[in-house]
Design an enzyme around this catalytic site. Structure first.
Site, PDB file in Angstrom:
ATOM      1  N   GLY A  17       0.825  -1.207   0.000  1.00 58.40           N
ATOM      2  CA  GLY A  17       0.000   0.000   0.000  1.00 58.40           C
ATOM      3  C   GLY A  17       0.856   1.253   0.000  1.00 58.40           C
ATOM      4  N   GLY A  18       0.583   2.143   0.985  1.00 59.00           N
ATOM      5  CA  GLY A  18       1.299   3.417   1.066  1.00 59.00           C
ATOM      6  C   GLY A  18       2.795   3.244   1.231  1.00 59.00           C
ATOM      7  N   GLY A  54      18.594   9.503 -34.874  1.00 57.90           N
ATOM      8  CA  GLY A  54      18.135  10.189 -33.662  1.00 57.90           C
ATOM      9  C   GLY A  54      18.884   9.705 -32.433  1.00 57.90           C
ATOM     10  N   ALA A  55      19.248   8.423 -32.447  1.00 60.60           N
ATOM     11  CA  ALA A  55      19.950   7.873 -31.283  1.00 60.60           C
ATOM     12  C   ALA A  55      21.315   8.540 -31.118  1.00 60.60           C
ATOM     13  CB  ALA A  55      20.091   6.369 -31.428  1.00 60.60           C
TER      14      ALA A  55
HETATM   15  C1  HXC Z   1      -2.414  -2.764  11.113  1.00 57.38           C
HETATM   16  C2  HXC Z   1      -1.303  -4.657  10.420  1.00 57.38           C
HETATM   17  C3  HXC Z   1      -1.249  -4.179   9.106  1.00 57.38           C
HETATM   18  C4  HXC Z   1      -1.820  -2.895   8.842  1.00 57.38           C
HETATM   19  C5  HXC Z   1      -0.278  -6.090   9.156  1.00 57.38           C
HETATM   20  N1  HXC Z   1      -0.702  -5.843  10.398  1.00 57.38           N
HETATM   21  N2  HXC Z   1      -0.603  -5.085   8.339  1.00 57.38           N
HETATM   22  N3  HXC Z   1      -1.882  -3.965  11.415  1.00 57.38           N
HETATM   23  N4  HXC Z   1      -2.382  -2.217   9.873  1.00 57.38           N
HETATM   24  N5  HXC Z   1      -1.788  -2.352   7.619  1.00 57.38           N
HETATM   25  C6  HXC Z   1      -0.541  -6.710  11.601  1.00 57.38           C
HETATM   26  C7  HXC Z   1      -1.367  -7.968  11.510  1.00 57.38           C
HETATM   27  O1  HXC Z   1      -2.670  -7.736  11.960  1.00 57.38           O
HETATM   28  C8  HXC Z   1      -0.590  -8.866  12.475  1.00 57.38           C
HETATM   29  O2  HXC Z   1      -0.914  -8.509  13.790  1.00 57.38           O
HETATM   30  C9  HXC Z   1       0.845  -8.454  12.242  1.00 57.38           C
HETATM   31  O3  HXC Z   1       0.785  -7.155  11.645  1.00 57.38           O
HETATM   32  C10 HXC Z   1       1.584  -9.362  11.292  1.00 57.38           C
HETATM   33  O4  HXC Z   1       0.792  -9.522  10.125  1.00 57.38           O
HETATM   34  P1  HXC Z   1       0.555 -10.938   9.436  1.00 57.38           P
HETATM   35  O5  HXC Z   1      -0.521 -10.754   8.444  1.00 57.38           O
HETATM   36  O6  HXC Z   1       0.382 -11.978  10.505  1.00 57.38           O
HETATM   37  O7  HXC Z   1       1.959 -11.167   8.733  1.00 57.38           O
HETATM   38  P2  HXC Z   1       2.270 -11.805   7.320  1.00 57.38           P
HETATM   39  O8  HXC Z   1       1.540 -13.090   7.161  1.00 57.38           O
HETATM   40  O9  HXC Z   1       3.752 -11.836   7.229  1.00 57.38           O
HETATM   41  O10 HXC Z   1       1.695 -10.783   6.224  1.00 57.38           O
HETATM   42  C11 HXC Z   1       2.203  -9.491   6.156  1.00 57.38           C
HETATM   43  C12 HXC Z   1       1.339  -8.627   5.194  1.00 57.38           C
HETATM   44  C13 HXC Z   1      -0.143  -8.699   5.631  1.00 57.38           C
HETATM   45  C14 HXC Z   1       1.516  -9.135   3.777  1.00 57.38           C
HETATM   46  C15 HXC Z   1       1.886  -7.195   5.246  1.00 57.38           C
HETATM   47  O11 HXC Z   1      -0.211  -8.427   7.026  1.00 57.38           O
HETATM   48  C16 HXC Z   1      -0.997  -7.744   4.899  1.00 57.38           C
HETATM   49  O12 HXC Z   1      -1.414  -8.026   3.750  1.00 57.38           O
HETATM   50  N6  HXC Z   1      -1.311  -6.591   5.507  1.00 57.38           N
HETATM   51  C17 HXC Z   1      -2.141  -5.583   4.895  1.00 57.38           C
HETATM   52  C18 HXC Z   1      -1.414  -4.934   3.755  1.00 57.38           C
HETATM   53  C19 HXC Z   1      -2.199  -3.849   3.093  1.00 57.38           C
HETATM   54  O13 HXC Z   1      -3.152  -4.101   2.345  1.00 57.38           O
HETATM   55  N7  HXC Z   1      -1.862  -2.609   3.395  1.00 57.38           N
HETATM   56  C20 HXC Z   1      -2.469  -1.501   2.754  1.00 57.38           C
HETATM   57  C21 HXC Z   1      -3.035  -0.597   3.800  1.00 57.38           C
HETATM   58  S1  HXC Z   1      -3.769   0.736   2.930  1.00 57.38           S
HETATM   59  P3  HXC Z   1      -0.896  -9.572  15.009  1.00 57.38           P
HETATM   60  O14 HXC Z   1      -1.447  -8.787  16.141  1.00 57.38           O
HETATM   61  O15 HXC Z   1      -1.744 -10.705  14.574  1.00 57.38           O
HETATM   62  O16 HXC Z   1       0.539  -9.952  15.176  1.00 57.38           O
HETATM   63  C22 HXC Z   1      -2.502   1.783   2.569  1.00 57.38           C
HETATM   64  C23 HXC Z   1      -2.909   2.988   1.789  1.00 57.38           C
HETATM   65  C24 HXC Z   1      -2.008   4.142   2.028  1.00 57.38           C
HETATM   66  O17 HXC Z   1      -1.392   1.607   2.918  1.00 57.38           O
HETATM   67  C25 HXC Z   1      -2.064   5.056   0.837  1.00 57.38           C
HETATM   68  C26 HXC Z   1      -1.169   6.257   1.014  1.00 57.38           C
HETATM   69  C27 HXC Z   1      -1.004   6.971  -0.297  1.00 57.38           C
END
Ligand code: HXC
Length: 514
Positions: A169-170, A404-405
């Site tokens: 994501g971000g 051109g190159a």
């Molecule tokens: C809060 C998060 C989190 C998030 C992970 N965690 N991502 N908590 N916000 N974005 C937490 C999980 O709940 C978990 O907590 C711990 O981190 C570890 O995550 P797991 O999923 O168990 O680990 P893993 O299997 O290694 O997977 C990692 C991951 C997955 C691929 C990053 O967690 C994931 O897909 N997260 C979401 C990614 C995502 O879509 N982010 C986009 C957000 S929107 P616990 O308590 O169980 O240990 C964004 C937009 C911004 O970013 C735009 C700005 C321009």
């Protein structure tokens, strides 16, 4: 006296709590995923014992709920790398997946501001699930603040991102705004939307690795410039890159080892170009026989390999090299190679790194795919980048320089400071084959043996047109030089150019073709 003692008790307690937070259990969790902890990464990256942490005791206070843990999932500070001051932040996946909450963001923003104000490079060690979902809009705002600092610092201090875990994501856009991205194979992943969303929206199954792994981003998308097999070599790669970069845009790159080792066999340069004009050769055989021994460090090695971009030293001075690679797609210019080179030229120009162009280019790649993909727009980026660059710029034409190159690759008319050619150079509007087909269309159609006639005409064209001497006589190149003396000519030319000064008319900024 009692109060003072209590103050120290509290101080020691807090430090002990911080130490325990990063204890064995914490390490195991990260190691079990095949990753190092944020602290271990910092230890490898910085000179021993030099890192000084800032804001270690910051806690998330989102919605008035004070977190138990210190740091809010990111370690920030500064220290020495190769004896020079560098700022850094390292995200801690063990704390809410390294996700970016508001306190986490404020810590990063603080070191970004300090790095820019003090003129030191900044390195981001990324291991993050992106915006912290629980903090909603507050975490999105945090990203906005970080992106703005990335943009403000661009061209002022080098900014390097290192992807050691997920960057989701971000978390991808700050790296994308920095100068260089490093990734570790199999554990580093970058994507705007992950495999789960891809499945939901497109009903496609794709793994993390195939969607945004290090190999994808270093060879297909061109997002990452450096890729390594493990975290330690990735972090050592960052240390190596920094040896070629100045701390900021008003300094020069650092000197290397004072014992300059000249290449072992500069006379080999006479033998590199094959007798047959269409035969490939390896441009690295030229680069490595021109620059100081073992000083070449390639950037974006796996992407658009028809174009080489690398740093090197010549007589101990750092230079950036842009070179066509005749061994891959005959060194043709296409969308990816134009963009790759343009971005490298912009970086070198921003940070006072002189440019050397080694040219052997048959032209732009023809075809529907390239034209529809915007070859005109992307090729123009390279023209713009070379034309606008005010650092010393030298071109050596080793063989082909067509159409051109030829103009694009830092020709004299585009502002080349010194333009040399080897006797093997072929400088013309187009290659012999194409030229003969156009110029002698009627004669070839009427001929009883068109193949024989074509061969003869191609030979004539080579002798009369596709050589360096016409351009030499017009002054479009400064001199035809002996390959064996090229290193010395370059050393002399870069020395004269140290005083180069270019006037710039005031303007807000140009409108480069993005
Ligand atoms: C809060 C998060 C989190 C998030 C992970 N965690 N991502 N908590 N916000 N974005 C937490 C999980 O709940 C978990 O907590 C711990 O981190 C570890 O995550 P797991 O999923 O168990 O680990 P893993 O299997 O290694 O997977 C990692 C991951 C997955 C691929 C990053 O967690 C994931 O897909 N997260 C979401 C990614 C995502 O879509 N982010 C986009 C957000 S929107 P616990 O308590 O169980 O240990 C964004 C937009 C911004 O970013 C735009 C700005 C321009």
């Amino acid at each position: 006296m009692q109060d003072k003692r209590n103050a120290f008790v509290k101080f020691n307690e807090r430090n002990e709590q911080l130490r325990q937070q990063y204890g064995e259990k914490y390490k195991e969790r990260q190691h079990s995923k095949g990753k190092l902890t944020a602290r271990e990464r910092i230890e490898i990256l910085f000179d021993e014992g030099s890192f000084q942490e800032l804001d270690a005791f910051v806690r998330s206070k989102f919605n008035g709920n004070k977190s138990e843990a210190f740091g809010d999932g990111v370690i920030c500070g500064h220290g020495m790398i190769n004896g020079r001051e560098i700022f850094a932040y390292a995200q801690d996946f063990n704390f809410m997946g390294g996700s970016l909450g508001s306190a986490h963001a404020e810590k990063i923003i603080k070191v970004q501001d300090m790095a820019r104000k003090m003129g030191h490079p900044i390195i981001a060690l990324i291991d993050s699930g992106g915006a912290r979902i629980q903090e909603g809009i507050a975490s999105l705002s945090g990203y906005g603040g970080i992106f703005l600092r990335n943009i403000k610092s661009s061209g002022i201090i080098p900014q390097i991102s290192v992807i050691l875990g997920p960057a989701a994501g971000g978390a991808v856009y700050s790296p994308a705004l920095t100068d260089f991205i490093f990734m570790t194979r199999h554990t580093g992943h970058m994507f705007v939307t992950g495999p789960a969303i891809v499945k939901q929206v497109l009903n496609e199954d794709i793994t993390f690795e195939d969607l945004g792994g290090a190999d994808v981003h270093s060879s297909k998308s061109g997002v990452a410039q450096f890729v390594y097999d493990d975290e330690e070599s990735t972090l050592l790669g960052v240390r190596k890159l920094l040896q070629y970069l100045p701390s900021n845009n008003i300094e020069l790159p650092p000197d290397g080892d004072p014992e300059v080792l000249a290449p072992e066999r500069p006379e080999k340069l006479k033998l590199v170009i094959p007798d047959e004009a269409v035969s490939p050769y390896d441009m690295f055989d030229i680069i490595n026989n021109l620059v100081d021994q073992d000083s070449m460090f390639e950037v974006a090695e796996n992407f658009a390999q028809n174009m080489i971009t690398c740093f090197a030293r010549i007589n101990n001075q750092v230079i950036g090299i842009v070179a066509n690679q005749p061994q891959v797609m005959a060194g043709v210019l296409d969308i990816n190679s134009s963009e790759k080179a343009a971005r490298f030229v912009r970086f070198c120009d921003a940070f006072n790194i002189p440019l050397l162009v080694l040219e052997d280019v048959p032209g732009f790649l023809p075809g529907r795919e390239q034209e529809h993909g915007g070859l005109i727009r992307h090729g123009a980026k390279l023209l713009y980048a070379f034309g606008e660059a005010s650092v010393p710029k030298i071109t050596v034409i080793t063989r082909k320089a067509y159409g051109g190159a030829y103009i694009v690759m830092n020709s004299k008319n585009m502002g080349g400071d010194f333009n040399f050619a080897w006797p093997s150079a072929e400088i013309a509007v187009m290659g012999p084959e194409g030229a003969v087909k156009i110029l002698y269309k009627k004669e070839l159609a009427a001929s009883e043996d068109p193949e024989k006639l074509k061969k003869k005409l191609i030979q004539e064209y080579r002798e009369t047109t596709a050589n360096p001497y016409i351009a030499d006589e017009y002054g479009f190149i400064d001199e035809v030089i002996d390959p064996s003396y090229t290193r010395q000519r370059l050393i002399d030319a870069f020395a004269i150019l140290q005083n180069k000064y270019m006037d710039k008319l005031p303007r807000k900024h140009g409108n480069m073709p993005l």
